[in-house]
Design a protein around this motif. Structure first.
Motif, PDB file in Angstrom:
ATOM      1  N   GLY A  31       0.832  -1.195   0.000  1.00 23.17           N
ATOM      2  CA  GLY A  31       0.000   0.000   0.000  1.00 23.17           C
ATOM      3  C   GLY A  31       0.866   1.244   0.000  1.00 23.17           C
ATOM      4  N   GLY A  32       0.257   2.363   0.368  1.00 21.92           N
ATOM      5  CA  GLY A  32       0.990   3.621   0.438  1.00 21.92           C
ATOM      6  C   GLY A  32       1.579   3.843   1.823  1.00 21.92           C
ATOM      7  N   LEU A  33       2.045   5.055   2.051  1.00 18.76           N
ATOM      8  CA  LEU A  33       2.732   5.371   3.298  1.00 18.76           C
ATOM      9  C   LEU A  33       1.765   5.636   4.439  1.00 18.76           C
ATOM     10  CD1 LEU A  33       5.550   7.806   2.153  1.00 18.76           C
ATOM     11  CD2 LEU A  33       5.684   5.361   2.579  1.00 18.76           C
ATOM     12  N   GLY A  34       2.160   5.195   5.621  1.00 17.76           N
ATOM     13  CA  GLY A  34       1.453   5.530   6.843  1.00 17.76           C
ATOM     14  C   GLY A  34       2.419   6.127   7.853  1.00 17.76           C
ATOM     15  N   GLU A  35       1.870   6.630   8.938  1.00 18.01           N
ATOM     16  CA  GLU A  35       2.709   7.208   9.983  1.00 18.01           C
ATOM     17  C   GLU A  35       3.238   6.105  10.892  1.00 18.01           C
ATOM     18  OE1 GLU A  35       3.658  10.343  10.060  1.00 18.01           O
ATOM     19  OE2 GLU A  35       2.470  10.680   8.247  1.00 18.01           O
ATOM     20  N   TRP A  36       4.459   6.281  11.389  1.00 16.16           N
ATOM     21  CA  TRP A  36       5.071   5.314  12.289  1.00 16.16           C
ATOM     22  C   TRP A  36       4.996   5.808  13.728  1.00 16.16           C
ATOM     23  CZ3 TRP A  36       6.035   0.685  13.454  1.00 16.16           C
ATOM     24  CH2 TRP A  36       7.055   0.296  14.317  1.00 16.16           C
ATOM     25  N   GLY A  37       5.776   6.842  14.075  1.00 17.33           N
ATOM     26  CA  GLY A  37       5.636   7.491  15.371  1.00 17.33           C
ATOM     27  C   GLY A  37       6.346   6.829  16.525  1.00 17.33           C
ATOM     28  N   LEU A  38       7.023   5.687  16.299  1.00 18.06           N
ATOM     29  CA  LEU A  38       7.765   5.018  17.359  1.00 18.06           C
ATOM     30  C   LEU A  38       9.255   5.145  17.108  1.00 18.06           C
ATOM     31  CD1 LEU A  38       5.658   1.740  17.683  1.00 18.06           C
ATOM     32  CD2 LEU A  38       5.441   3.843  19.024  1.00 18.06           C
ATOM     33  N   ASP A  39      10.048   4.765  18.085  1.00 18.94           N
ATOM     34  CA  ASP A  39      11.504   4.766  17.937  1.00 18.94           C
ATOM     35  C   ASP A  39      11.888   3.629  16.999  1.00 18.94           C
ATOM     36  OD1 ASP A  39      14.233   4.554  18.136  1.00 18.94           O
ATOM     37  OD2 ASP A  39      14.300   4.628  20.321  1.00 18.94           O
ATOM     38  N   PRO A  40      12.512   3.928  15.855  1.00 21.33           N
ATOM     39  CA  PRO A  40      12.826   2.855  14.903  1.00 21.33           C
ATOM     40  C   PRO A  40      13.799   1.834  15.464  1.00 21.33           C
ATOM     41  CG  PRO A  40      13.874   4.920  14.246  1.00 21.33           C
ATOM     42  CD  PRO A  40      12.917   5.251  15.349  1.00 21.33           C
ATOM     43  N   ALA A  41      14.593   2.219  16.459  1.00 23.52           N
ATOM     44  CA  ALA A  41      15.560   1.282  17.030  1.00 23.52           C
ATOM     45  C   ALA A  41      14.881   0.218  17.885  1.00 23.52           C
ATOM     46  CB  ALA A  41      16.583   2.040  17.867  1.00 23.52           C
ATOM     47  N   ARG A  42      13.595   0.439  18.214  1.00 25.50           N
ATOM     48  CA  ARG A  42      12.913  -0.463  19.132  1.00 25.50           C
ATOM     49  C   ARG A  42      11.741  -1.202  18.474  1.00 25.50           C
ATOM     50  NH1 ARG A  42      15.004   3.639  22.244  1.00 25.50           N
ATOM     51  NH2 ARG A  42      16.070   2.947  24.130  1.00 25.50           N
ATOM     52  N   TRP A  43      11.818  -1.378  17.165  1.00 29.21           N
ATOM     53  CA  TRP A  43      10.737  -2.110  16.528  1.00 29.21           C
ATOM     54  C   TRP A  43      10.789  -3.583  16.938  1.00 29.21           C
ATOM     55  CZ3 TRP A  43      11.254  -6.314  13.276  1.00 29.21           C
ATOM     56  CH2 TRP A  43      12.530  -6.567  12.776  1.00 29.21           C
ATOM     57  N   THR A  44       9.654  -4.195  16.954  1.00 27.52           N
ATOM     58  CA  THR A  44       9.530  -5.624  17.209  1.00 27.52           C
ATOM     59  C   THR A  44       8.636  -6.221  16.136  1.00 27.52           C
ATOM     60  OG1 THR A  44       7.546  -5.423  18.572  1.00 27.52           O
ATOM     61  CG2 THR A  44       9.685  -5.228  19.700  1.00 27.52           C
ATOM     62  N   THR A  45       8.644  -7.535  16.075  1.00 26.87           N
ATOM     63  CA  THR A  45       7.762  -8.203  15.111  1.00 26.87           C
ATOM     64  C   THR A  45       6.317  -7.806  15.349  1.00 26.87           C
ATOM     65  OG1 THR A  45       9.293 -10.060  14.949  1.00 26.87           O
ATOM     66  CG2 THR A  45       7.021 -10.442  14.228  1.00 26.87           C
ATOM     67  N   ASP A  46       5.928  -7.718  16.629  1.00 29.27           N
ATOM     68  CA  ASP A  46       4.552  -7.346  16.938  1.00 29.27           C
ATOM     69  C   ASP A  46       4.244  -5.906  16.539  1.00 29.27           C
ATOM     70  OD1 ASP A  46       4.016  -9.843  17.916  1.00 29.27           O
ATOM     71  OD2 ASP A  46       4.361  -9.315  20.014  1.00 29.27           O
ATOM     72  N   SER A  47       5.183  -4.982  16.789  1.00 27.98           N
ATOM     73  CA  SER A  47       4.918  -3.577  16.487  1.00 27.98           C
ATOM     74  C   SER A  47       4.830  -3.319  14.995  1.00 27.98           C
ATOM     75  CB  SER A  47       5.995  -2.675  17.109  1.00 27.98           C
ATOM     76  OG  SER A  47       7.246  -2.839  16.458  1.00 27.98           O
ATOM     77  N   LEU A  48       5.403  -4.209  14.188  1.00 31.11           N
ATOM     78  CA  LEU A  48       5.342  -4.044  12.741  1.00 31.11           C
ATOM     79  C   LEU A  48       4.277  -4.933  12.092  1.00 31.11           C
ATOM     80  CD1 LEU A  48       9.074  -3.572  11.734  1.00 31.11           C
ATOM     81  CD2 LEU A  48       7.206  -1.958  11.441  1.00 31.11           C
ATOM     82  N   ALA A  49       3.517  -5.619  12.883  1.00 27.32           N
ATOM     83  CA  ALA A  49       2.439  -6.432  12.315  1.00 27.32           C
ATOM     84  C   ALA A  49       1.285  -5.528  11.900  1.00 27.32           C
ATOM     85  CB  ALA A  49       1.961  -7.456  13.340  1.00 27.32           C
ATOM     86  N   PRO A  50       0.859  -5.594  10.636  1.00 30.32           N
ATOM     87  CA  PRO A  50      -0.266  -4.748  10.213  1.00 30.32           C
ATOM     88  C   PRO A  50      -1.575  -5.234  10.811  1.00 30.32           C
ATOM     89  CG  PRO A  50       0.362  -6.233   8.442  1.00 30.32           C
ATOM     90  CD  PRO A  50       1.377  -6.425   9.539  1.00 30.32           C
ATOM     91  N   SER A  51      -2.492  -4.325  10.964  1.00 28.36           N
ATOM     92  CA  SER A  51      -3.816  -4.694  11.449  1.00 28.36           C
ATOM     93  C   SER A  51      -4.616  -5.357  10.330  1.00 28.36           C
ATOM     94  CB  SER A  51      -4.563  -3.459  11.939  1.00 28.36           C
ATOM     95  OG  SER A  51      -4.859  -2.607  10.839  1.00 28.36           O
ATOM     96  N   THR A  52      -5.692  -6.001  10.728  1.00 25.81           N
ATOM     97  CA  THR A  52      -6.576  -6.612   9.737  1.00 25.81           C
ATOM     98  C   THR A  52      -7.109  -5.569   8.758  1.00 25.81           C
ATOM     99  OG1 THR A  52      -7.218  -8.307  11.332  1.00 25.81           O
ATOM    100  CG2 THR A  52      -8.681  -7.980   9.442  1.00 25.81           C
ATOM    101  N   SER A  53      -7.434  -4.386   9.276  1.00 23.64           N
ATOM    102  CA  SER A  53      -7.946  -3.334   8.387  1.00 23.64           C
ATOM    103  C   SER A  53      -6.870  -2.829   7.442  1.00 23.64           C
ATOM    104  CB  SER A  53      -8.530  -2.185   9.212  1.00 23.64           C
ATOM    105  OG  SER A  53      -7.538  -1.569  10.004  1.00 23.64           O
ATOM    106  N   ASP A  54      -5.605  -2.757   7.916  1.00 25.14           N
ATOM    107  CA  ASP A  54      -4.502  -2.371   7.023  1.00 25.14           C
ATOM    108  C   ASP A  54      -4.420  -3.332   5.844  1.00 25.14           C
ATOM    109  OD1 ASP A  54      -3.665  -0.226   8.592  1.00 25.14           O
ATOM    110  OD2 ASP A  54      -2.208  -1.433   9.713  1.00 25.14           O
ATOM    111  N   VAL A  55      -4.439  -4.612   6.157  1.00 18.52           N
ATOM    112  CA  VAL A  55      -4.322  -5.631   5.108  1.00 18.52           C
ATOM    113  C   VAL A  55      -5.522  -5.573   4.167  1.00 18.52           C
ATOM    114  CG1 VAL A  55      -4.201  -8.112   4.654  1.00 18.52           C
ATOM    115  CG2 VAL A  55      -2.897  -7.116   6.557  1.00 18.52           C
ATOM    116  N   ARG A  56      -6.700  -5.433   4.738  1.00 24.10           N
ATOM    117  CA  ARG A  56      -7.909  -5.358   3.913  1.00 24.10           C
ATOM    118  C   ARG A  56      -7.841  -4.166   2.955  1.00 24.10           C
ATOM    119  NH1 ARG A  56     -11.346  -4.659   7.744  1.00 24.10           N
ATOM    120  NH2 ARG A  56     -11.653  -6.877   8.184  1.00 24.10           N
ATOM    121  N   ASN A  57      -7.366  -3.032   3.457  1.00 23.58           N
ATOM    122  CA  ASN A  57      -7.278  -1.843   2.609  1.00 23.58           C
ATOM    123  C   ASN A  57      -6.285  -2.027   1.468  1.00 23.58           C
ATOM    124  OD1 ASN A  57      -9.150  -0.472   4.162  1.00 23.58           O
ATOM    125  ND2 ASN A  57      -7.606   0.564   5.422  1.00 23.58           N
TER     126      ASN A  57
END
Length: 384
Positions: free
Chosen positions: A258-284
């Motif tokens: 898809g296109g770009l969305g906002e992140w807003g978290l510290d990129p050094a602290r990403w986790t697999t869970d924090s980068l998991a898209p929501s069901t609505s993200d995937v649907r869109n």
């Protein structure tokens, strides 16, 4: 012969390491996670010249010339396919955008055509929707497997004598008398008189300790990969406003974003869970892509993820050796379209690290441009 440290295990870092190792230099690459763990593993994998900023087009053309021989150069199949790139128009306003794009890039010498209607588009890519109004088509563009390509550079570098250290995070670049002296890591200090920073979203923090500023906005993009699917698309496609893009991989899986969305978290602290898209993200994303590639709406989904985009104010990368710190090279801010450039970016970074004149003009990619003048905001294109 200088000791060199490369920070970052994406395609730019691994290609740089390979270029230096091939010349016999003592080079160590450190990667906080694993090779291709971040942007170079998350990317769509497009290898394109079309849709590039005029400043970036020479780099893309040089990179595409290198991609053609990478299988032999690296001794590995990176699944490079050169079947073209389509930029699609879905509305009359987007038709005007595409028509202008084609005229501009034809004037710059790129082999690119304007396809004026759905029939012309579907003559090239029959699986695309009959609702497409027009498109650009660059037959010399293509795509590759981003994880295989990045690992191929790393393995080639190893064979040529480089040291690759995964799970080693850089915490600071040390300098004395305005020259780099090495890198502090969580596994100890590594002495070096050349340091190449290709650490993506983590680059600004490393540069800040050297009183250098790289302004990045961290964005996020959702990626969907299907189960293997019947062959339906040879080309990479994008759209005029960059809100979706996709391709079919060599093993038949559809891979689209898809296109770009906002992140807003510290990129050094990403986790697999924090980068998991929501069901609505995937649907869109599936809904957007299915409008132009109906098969995407039918393909069983195998994986989804989100990737971070290191977006500069002008959506152009930094590839520079700042004069204030001798021995330092910066390669970051590729803004969602750096994968294609990897082979040439690596060669250019190696030339900068060795204080040679780069083979291409890099004046548009200086780090200092952001403080020299106001930079007009730009949006990235997300497929290569």
């Amino acid at each position: 012969m200088p000791d060199i440290v490369v920070i970052g295990g994406g395609i730019t870092g691994t290609a740089t390491t390979d270029a230096l190792a091939r010349e016999g230099h003592a080079v160590t690459l450190i990667e906080a996670r694993r090779i291709a763990a971040m942007a170079s593993g998350w990317t769509l994998g497009g290898v394109r010249q079309s849709g590039r900023d005029s400043a970036e087009l020479p780099l893309a053309r040089a990179a595409v010339a290198l991609w053609a021989g990478l299988r032999d150069t690296l001794g590995s199949d990176v699944e490079y396919r050169r079947n073209g790139n389509l930029r699609l128009a879905r509305t009359p306003a987007e038709v005007d955008v595409i028509r202008t794009l084609v005229a501009t890039q034809q004037a710059q010498g790129l082999d690119i055509d304007f396809l004026p209607d759905a029939a012309a588009v579907r003559a090239i890519a029959p699986a695309l929707s009959p609702d497409i109004l027009a498109a650009s088509f660059c037959p010399t563009d293509g795509h590759a497997n981003p994880i295989k390509a990045t690992h191929a550079f790393a393995e080639s570098a190893r064979r040529h004598g480089a040291t690759i250290r995964e799970g080693v995070a850089a915490s600071a670049i040390r300098s004395a008398r305005d020259r780099v002296t090495g890198v502090e890591t969580d596994a100890g200090f590594i002495a070096a008189d050349r340091v190449i920073v290709a650490a993506g979203v983590n680059t600004p923090e490393l540069l800040r300790l050297l009183y250098l500023d790289l302004p990045l906005s961290i964005k996020v993009v959702t990626v969907v990969q299907s189960e293997p699917f019947a062959p339906c698309l040879d080309q990479v496609f994008g759209v005029a406003n960059a809100d979706c893009a996709g391709r079919q991989e060599a093993d038949g899986r559809l891979r689209f974003t898809g296109g770009l969305g906002e992140w807003g978290l510290d990129p050094a602290r990403w986790t697999t869970d924090s980068l998991a898209p929501s069901t609505s993200d995937v649907r869109n994303v599936v809904g957007l892509v299915a409008q132009v590639l109906p098969a995407a709406g039918r393909a069983p989904i195998a994986r989804t993820w989100r990737g971070l985009i290191d977006l500069t104010p002008d959506a152009l990368p930094v590839i520079d050796a700042p004069e204030s710190i001798a021995g330092l090279v910066v390669a970051a801010g590729f803004s969602g379209h750096g994968f294609c450039l990897g082979p040439i970016s690596g060669l250019l970074c190696a030339q900068l690290a060795l204080a040679r004149r780069p083979r291409l003009d890099l004046s548009a990619f200086r780090l200092g441009r952001f403080k020299d003048k106001a930079i007009a905001a730009a949006e990235p294109t997300l497929h290569g």
